[in-house]
Design an enzyme around this catalytic site. Structure first.
Site, PDB file in Angstrom:
ATOM      1  N   CYS A   1      44.182  91.287  19.237  1.00 52.45           N
ATOM      2  CA  CYS A   1      45.137  92.006  17.923  1.00 52.45           C
ATOM      3  C   CYS A   1      45.326  91.039  17.108  1.00 52.45           C
ATOM      4  O   CYS A   1      45.205  91.154  15.782  1.00 52.45           O
ATOM      5  CB  CYS A   1      46.491  92.343  18.627  1.00 52.45           C
ATOM      6  SG  CYS A   1      46.631  93.689  19.827  1.00 52.45           S
TER       7      CYS A   1
ATOM      8  N   ASP B   1      50.898  48.183  15.026  1.00 47.42           N
ATOM      9  CA  ASP B   1      51.200  47.342  13.908  1.00 47.42           C
ATOM     10  C   ASP B   1      52.369  46.352  14.754  1.00 47.42           C
ATOM     11  O   ASP B   1      52.983  46.882  15.709  1.00 47.42           O
ATOM     12  CB  ASP B   1      51.931  48.271  12.843  1.00 47.42           C
ATOM     13  CG  ASP B   1      52.510  47.177  11.604  1.00 47.42           C
ATOM     14  OD1 ASP B   1      51.668  46.149  11.327  1.00 47.42           O
ATOM     15  OD2 ASP B   1      53.487  47.368  11.318  1.00 47.42           O
TER      16      ASP B   1
ATOM     17  N   ASP C   1      50.388  50.801   6.596  1.00 48.41           N
ATOM     18  CA  ASP C   1      49.607  51.454   7.607  1.00 48.41           C
ATOM     19  C   ASP C   1      49.317  52.716   7.596  1.00 48.41           C
ATOM     20  O   ASP C   1      48.417  53.285   8.400  1.00 48.41           O
ATOM     21  CB  ASP C   1      50.682  51.572   8.809  1.00 48.41           C
ATOM     22  CG  ASP C   1      51.509  50.123   9.353  1.00 48.41           C
ATOM     23  OD1 ASP C   1      50.567  49.307   9.292  1.00 48.41           O
ATOM     24  OD2 ASP C   1      52.659  50.234   9.460  1.00 48.41           O
TER      25      ASP C   1
END
Length: 1011
Positions: free
Chosen positions: A169, A684, A894
Site C-alpha cells: 500500500c 573532542d 567540531d
C-alpha cells in the site's frame, strides 16, 4: 482559494531584528492587538563602554520587503558566496547576524576555513544582490558563486493516510505521488501512517497531492503544508457574507507584523503568515472578533490532524466491525460445525430439506454469511480494487480472493443442491465469515499495538499544559490584570504567571520571582534547578515551590519541546536502509502467493482425479475439488506481507521514542542502523570529556608587570574570541577588578588562528595569546623557567595559555577544565563493547595526553593541536582504515568532523551548528549517553533481525503447511479460517516484539555510573 487584495493604506512594519538587539530588561507597552505586552528596554549606552564584547562593524537594518504576489511565499532558494576578509569565527558570526536580520532569510551558515557563506532564503522577500550587499556592509568582500544558485521551490507537505495494510500500500501511494509533475520526492511511512512529499509549489498544490492519495484508494487528511513555522490556521464562525470575509482579511493585513493572509472561502478558514516578534494568533482572533458585530464573528485555531485521535477512532472502528462480524459468524459456526454433528432435534431441523437437496442449514448459513462478506468485509474489496487498479497487489487482494473463493463456491453448492435431487455438496460459508472475523480481530490488535509504539511522542506532547495565565502590565511593570488563555495563544514577549505545582507553558526568561523547576522530563536531570530573574525556563517543565513571572521567548513550534517532538517524528518518518529489503520482497510477494495458491489447488485436484492418493484421504463431506479448494484458500490467506512491512518501522518508532525519553535524540533509522556498526569513537576534549567550564587556576609572569595590568591587556584581546578558554580568562580578569570597571584598551588588527590562539595590537603593542605552537611559529623562544612551568601544567591535565607582548614571553595562564566524573567508566565500557576511543583536540599535546591517561585512552590514539580541518581529516583517516567512525563533539569547530563521521553525536549543551550537523543529539549532555545510543541501536537492530526471522520464517513454514505438505503423513490439514487467524497473529506478534523495546534498559555498568 480566493485572494482578497490588500488595502491601499500605509501599514508600518518593524524589523524583527529590533527585538533581538536590546537587552532583556523589560518595559511594558501596548501591543498592536490592544493588550499590554513586555517589550525590551533600550540598551544603556554607558554600560556598553564597560563590557568586553567583540567590536564588529555596525550592522545595517533593512526594512521588510513587501512579498511579491508572482512568487510563492513558501518558495526557497539556495545561494553560496565567496567571502574574503574573515579571520576567525567571530567574523563568521558577525556575517550570520547581518544576514539573519534581513527579511526572508531561512538559514545562513558561514565557514571560515572554506571562505564560503551559504544562504537559504525566500525570494518573495529578499533578492540575492540584497544578501550580497549585507555581507559587504558588514565589512567583508562577497561574490556570488554562479554555479551554486539552486532554485529550490520545494515545499514540504505532510498528509495523514489511513487504510494502508502493508508495504504494498505504501509503495503504491509513493508510486502514484511520484508520477505527479512537480513532485520531487515522496516517502510514505506505514507505521506512522504519514506521507511526506517534497514538491514544487508553483507546479502542484497540496490539494492535488491529497487527490492523488484518495484516487489511490486511501483516506487522506492534510497535516501541514509549506513552511508552517510562522503561519497559523484560523477557523471562522458566524461570517456569512463575502463582504465580511473581505473586512476580516483587510483588518488582518493592516496589522503590523502580518506578511500574508490567505482565505479559503469554502472551508471558512484563514492562513496568516506573520512575524512572531510583532504579533501572534491571539491578536488575530481579537481583531477578527472586533471586526464584526458584537459576539457574532468567532475565530479559533484550526488544529491539524491529530494522530492520537485518529488512532483511537481506528481502534474503535475495527472493534465495532469485529463485534458485528461476530454477531453473524457465531451462528454460522454453530450451524456448520456444531449442530450438523450433534445428534438430536437440532441436527434434524438443520438438515431438513426445503427445495430438493437444499437444507435449512444451508439457507441460514448463506443468509448470515452474506452481510459479513459484502457489508462488513466491503473494505477488503475496496482495498483490493484500488491496489489492482494501480498495478499493485496487497493483503486485501489475498483476503478478497480467499473469501470469495469460499463464498462463491458455497453459493454454487447451494444453488446446485436446490436444482438437484441427488447432489450432496458441502458449503464453506463458515470459512469465509470466520476468516473475515479473525482478520478483523487481528487488525484490531495490530492497530492497538501500533498505537502503543507512539506513546513516547504522546507523552512528550502531553507535557505542555492546556492553559496559561496571561498577565497585563501597566507602564511601571505592575500587574493590572490576569486571565487564563489556552497555551497555543501565548505570543512572543507575553508575560505569563507560573504557579507552584503547575507546568511552564512555553520557553522563556524569568523576569520576577524565584523557585525551583524540575526539568527531568526534558533534560533528564533529577534534581530541581534553581530559577531566578534572568534565568531561562523550558516549556513543559514543572515549577515546584515559588511563583514565577516568565517572559515568553519561544512559542509554538519554536519551543524546545516542539523541536524534540518534530525531531522524533522526522526520525520515525525516515526509512532505515534495511527497510528496502522488505520493500523489494513486497513487490513480488502477493503475485507469488497467488501463483502458489493456484499451483496448490491444481496439484491436489489433479492428484485426486488421477488417483495419486487414496480416496480415504478425502474427508467424508468433500470431494477432490473441495479438498483442493480448501488447500488453495489456506495458502492464500495464511501468507502475510504485513508482518514484513511492520518489522522495521515499528522497531524504529519504539526505539527512537524510548531514546527521546532517556535524552537521546536519534535522527532516523539510517542513524540507528549505522550506529550499531560503530567500532571507533572520536572524542573532542573540551566540553565533551571535560565539563566545558574552564577556570583560571594559576598565573606565572616572566616579566615585571602588575597582574591587573597583565590581565586587562589579555582580556581586551580575548573578549573578541568565542572560545571557552577566552571566556574563562575574561571572567577571571573581571574578578580581579572587583568593584572597579575593567580597564579598556584599544584593540586593532585582531585575528584568530584556528587551533593555535589569537593575536592583536593593543595600545600599539603586539599581543599573542595561545598555545606553544602559536608562540614558536612567531619566532618567540621560551626561557627554561617557562618550559618547566609548561611541563608542570600539562602533567596536571591543565591547559597552558601563553602570552607574548612585543615578541617577548610575558606570562603563562594555567586553565583547568574539570573532567566529567563518568568519563573513565564510559571509555572502559566502550572497550568492553570492542569500540576504540580516540581524542582529537585543539589543545596542546601534554594536556591531551594527561587527559587520555586519566580516562584510559592510549597515547597513540591522541591527536593534539588539531584545527577543525585536521579533526575532519583524522576522521577520514580512520574511515579509510575500514572503521565505522562516530564523532562526539559540542562546538562549532567540531561540526566539520561531525559531518565527516559516519555518525555524528552532539552534546546537547553545545552549539546549534554542532547539533544541526549531528545524527544523534545527547540532550542531557551526559557522556554515558554515548554508550546508551550505541547500545540502543544494537538492541534495536537485533530486534529488527528477530522480526524479519519471525515474519519470513512464519511465511516459509506456514505456506507449505497450508498447502498440505504434512497431510500425506499425518492427515493434518490447516482449515482456511485457522490459516486466516494465524495470518492476523503474525502481524500482531511482530508489533508486540517491537514493543518489547519499551522495556530497554541501558547497560548495568552505566546504571552504576549514574547512581
Amino acid at each position: 482559494m480566493v485572494e482578497i487584495p490588500r488595502s491601499l493604506g500605509f501599514r508600518p512594519e518593524i524589523s524583527s531584528s529590533m527585538s533581538r538587539s536590546i537587552n532583556p530588561v523589560a518595559r511594558p507597552a501596548m501591543s498592536s492587538c490592544g493588550i499590554y505586552m513586555v517589550l525590551p528596554k533600550d540598551r544603556d549606552e554607558s554600560s556598553l563602554s564597560e563590557s568586553l564584547l567583540a567590536r564588529y562593524p555596525s550592522m545595517p537594518r533593512y526594512p521588510p520587503s513587501p512579498p511579491r504576489r508572482d512568487i510563492d511565499a513558501a518558495q526557497t532558494q539556495s545561494v553560496s558566496f565567496k567571502v574574503t576578509g574573515m579571520e576567525c569565527t567571530a567574523c563568521a558570526g558577525s556575517i550570520e547576524k547581518a544576514l539573519k536580520r534581513l527579511p526572508g532569510i531561512k538559514e545562513a551558515a558561514v565557514a571560515v576555513i572554506q571562505e564560503k557563506a551559504q544562504v537559504v532564503f525566500h525570494p518573495a522577500f529578499v533578492q540575492v544582490e540584497t544578501i550580497r550587499e549585507a555581507i559587504v556592509d558588514a565589512g567583508f568582500d562577497a561574490t556570488v558563486l554562479k554555479d551554486s544558485i539552486e532554485q529550490s521551490r520545494n515545499s514540504v507537505c505532510r498528509i495523514r493516510v489511513r487504510g494502508m495494510t502493508c508495504t504494498s500500500c505504501s509503495g503504491a501511494i509513493e508510486a502514484a505521488l511520484r508520477k505527479i509533475p512537480g513532485v520531487v520526492s515522496a516517502v510514505v511511512a506505514l507505521a506512522t501512517e504519514q506521507a511526506e512529499i517534497f514538491h514544487d509549489a508553483s507546479v502542484v498544490s497540496y490539494s492535488k497531492l491529497i487527490e492523488a492519495v484518495e484516487e489511490a484508494g486511501f483516506v487522506a487528511e492534510l497535516v501541514s503544508a509549506g513552511e508552517e513555522r510562522n503561519k497559523v490556521h484560523l477557523q471562522l464562525e458566524g461570517v456569512h457574507s463575502r463582504e465580511g470575509f473581505r473586512n476580516i482579511v483587510t483588518s488582518l493585513e493592516a496589522l503590523a507584523g502580518v506578511t500574508e493572509v490567505e482565505l479559503f472561502l469554502k472551508e471558512e478558514r484563514l492562513v496568516v503568515s506573520y512575524d512572531p516578534d510583532l504579533t501572534g494568533p491571539r491578536c488575530f482572533i481579537e481583531i477578527i472578533e472586533q471586526t464584526g458585530p458584537a459576539n457574532v464573528y468567532k475565530a479559533s485555531l484550526a488544529m491539524g490532524a491529530d494522530r492520537r485521535a485518529d488512532m483511537k477512532s481506528e481502534i474503535k472502528h475495527y472493534w465495532n466491525l469485529f463485534l458485528w462480524s461476530i454477531v453473524f459468524t457465531v451462528p454460522v459456526f454453530f450451524l456448520g460445525m456444531v449442530f450438523m454433528y450433534t445428534p438430536g432435534t437440532m441436527k434434524r431441523y438443520v438438515g431438513w430439506k426445503v427445495i430438493n437437496m437444499l437444507t435449512v442449514g444451508q439457507i441460514l448459513r448463506w443468509s448470515l454469511s452474506t452481510p459479513v462478506q459484502f457489508v462488513i468485509g466491503w473494505r477488503f474489496y475496496v482495498g483490493a480494487y484500488n491496489a489492482l487498479r494501480h498495478g499493485s497487489a496487497n493483503m486485501d487482494v489475498l483476503i478478497a480472493l480467499g473469501t470469495n473463493a469460499a463464498y462463491f463456491y458455497s453459493v454454487y453448492s447451494a444453488l446446485r443442491s436446490a436444482t438437484s435431487d441427488s447432489f450432496e455438496g458441502t458449503d464453506f460459508f463458515e470459512t469465509s465469515s470466520m476468516l473475515i472475523s479473525f482478520i478483523l480481530l487481528g487488525k484490531f490488535l495490530e492497530v492497538l499495538a501500533k498505537g502503543k509504539t507512539s506513546e513516547a511522542i504522546a507523552k512528550l506532547m502531553n507535557l505542555t499544559p492546556d492553559t496559561a495565565i496571561l498577565l497585563t502590565l501597566d507602564e511601571k511593570g505592575n500587574v493590572t490584570f490576569e486571565r487564563e488563555i489556552i497555551t497555543q495563544l501565548v505570543q512572543r514577549n507575553d508575560v505569563v504567571k507560573v504557579l507552584p505545582g503547575s507546568k511552564v507553558p512555553t520557553d522563556g526568561e524569568v523576569i520576577w520571582g524565584q523557585s525551583h523547576v524540575n526539568e527531568s522530563m526534558i533534560t533528564g536531570e533529577a534534581r530541581p534547578v534553581a530559577k531566578r530573574s534572568g534565568d531561562k525556563v523550558i516549556g513543559g517543565t514543572m515549577n515546584e515551590n515559588g511563583v514565577l513571572h516568565v517572559r515568553a521567548t519561544h512559542v509554538g513550534s519554536e519551543t524546545a519541546l516542539a523541536q524534540i517532538v518534530r525531531l522524533v517524528e522526522a526520525a520515525q518518518m525516515a526509512k532505515a536502509p534495511v527497510q528496502k529489503f522488505a520493500d523489494r520482497i513486497s513487490q513480488y510477494f502477493v503475485p507469488m502467493v497467488v501463483g502458489a495458491s493456484v499451483l496448490t489447488w491444481s496439484f491436489w485436484f489433479c492428484a485426486g482425479k488421477a488417483s495419486w492418493y487414496p480416496k480415504s484421504w478425502i474427508p467424508p463431506s468433500m470431494d477432490e475439488f473441495e479438498l483442493a479448494l480448501q488447500f488453495g484458500i489456506a495458502v492464500l490467506v495464511i501468507a502475510c506481507p504485513c508482518a514484513l512491512g511492520l518489522a522495521t518501522p515499528t522497531a524504529v518508532m519504539v526505539s527512537t521514542g524510548k531514546g527521546a525519553t532517556q535524552g537521546v535524540l536519534i535522527k532516523g533509522g539510517a542513524a540507528l542502523e549505522t550506529a550499531r556498526k560503530v567500532d571507533c569513537i572520536v572524542f573532542d576534549k573540551t566540553g565533551t570529556l571535560t565539563k566545558g567550564e574552564p577556570s583560571v587556576v594559576n598565573t606565572k609572569l616572566f616579566r615585571y608587570i602588575a597582574l591587573k595590568v597583565f590581565f586587562s591587556i589579555v582580556a581586551s584581546v580575548e573578549a573578541n574570541s568565542e572560545h571557552p578558554l577566552a571566556k574563562a580568562i575574561v571572567e577571571f580578569a573581571k574578578g580581579l577588578r572587583l568593584q572597579e570597571p575593567l580597564e579598556q584598551h584599544q584593540v586593532q588588527d585582531f585575528r584568530a588562528v584556528p587551533g593555535q590562539g589569537v593575536q592583536a595590537v593593543v595600545t600599539g603593542k603586539r599581543v599573542l595569546v595561545g598555545n606553544y605552537k602559536l608562540i614558536s611559529e612567531n619566532g618567540i623562544s621560551l626561557p627554561p623557567q617557562a618550559s618547566e612551568q609548561l611541563q608542570d601544567v600539562e602533567v596536571l591535565a591543565r591547559t597552558a595559555v601563553l602570552v607574548a607582548i612585543d615578541g617577548e614571553l610575558t606570562g603563562l595562564i594555567s586553565v583547568a577544565d574539570p573532567m566529567k566524573p563518568e568519563a573513565p567508566a564510559v571509555i572502559s565500557t566502550l572497550k568492553l563493547m570492542n569500540i576504540k576511543s580516540v581524542i582529537v583536540t585543539g589543545d596542546n599535546r601534554g594536556t591531551a595526553l594527561a587527559v587520555a591517561r586519566e580516562v584510559g585512552i592510549q597515547p597513540k590514539d591522541v591527536i593534539a593541536e588539531a584545527d577543525p580541518k585536521a579533526k575532519a581529516d583524522r576522521v577520514k583517516e580512520l574511515q579509510s582504515a575500514g572503521m565505522v567512525v562516530a564523532m562526539v563533539g559540542d562546538g562549532i569547530n567540531d561540526s566539520p568532523a561531525l559531518v565527516a563521521a559516519d555518525v555524528g553525536v552532539a552534546i546537547g549543551a553545545g552549539t546549534d551548528i554542532a547539533i544541526e550537523a549531528a545524527d544523534i543529539v545527547l540532550m542531557k549532555s551526559h557522556l554515558e549517553d554515548v554508550v546508551t545510543a550505541i547500545d540502543l541501536s544494537r538492541k534495536t537492530f537485533s530486534r529488527i533481525r528477530l522480526n524479519y526471522v519471525w515474519a519470513l520464517g512464519y511465511n516459509v513454514l506456514g505456506i507449505p503447511i497450508a498447502a498440505g505438505v504434512l497431510y500425506p503423513c499425518s492427515r493434518f490439514r490447516l482449515p482456511p479460517w485457522i490459516a486466516g487467524a494465524a495470518m492476523a497473529a503474525s502481524s500482531v506478534s511482530v508489533v508486540c516484539s517491537s514493543l518489547l523495546l519499551k522495556y530497554y534498559k541501558r547497560p548495568k555498568k552505566l546504571e552504576l555510573i549514574v547512581h
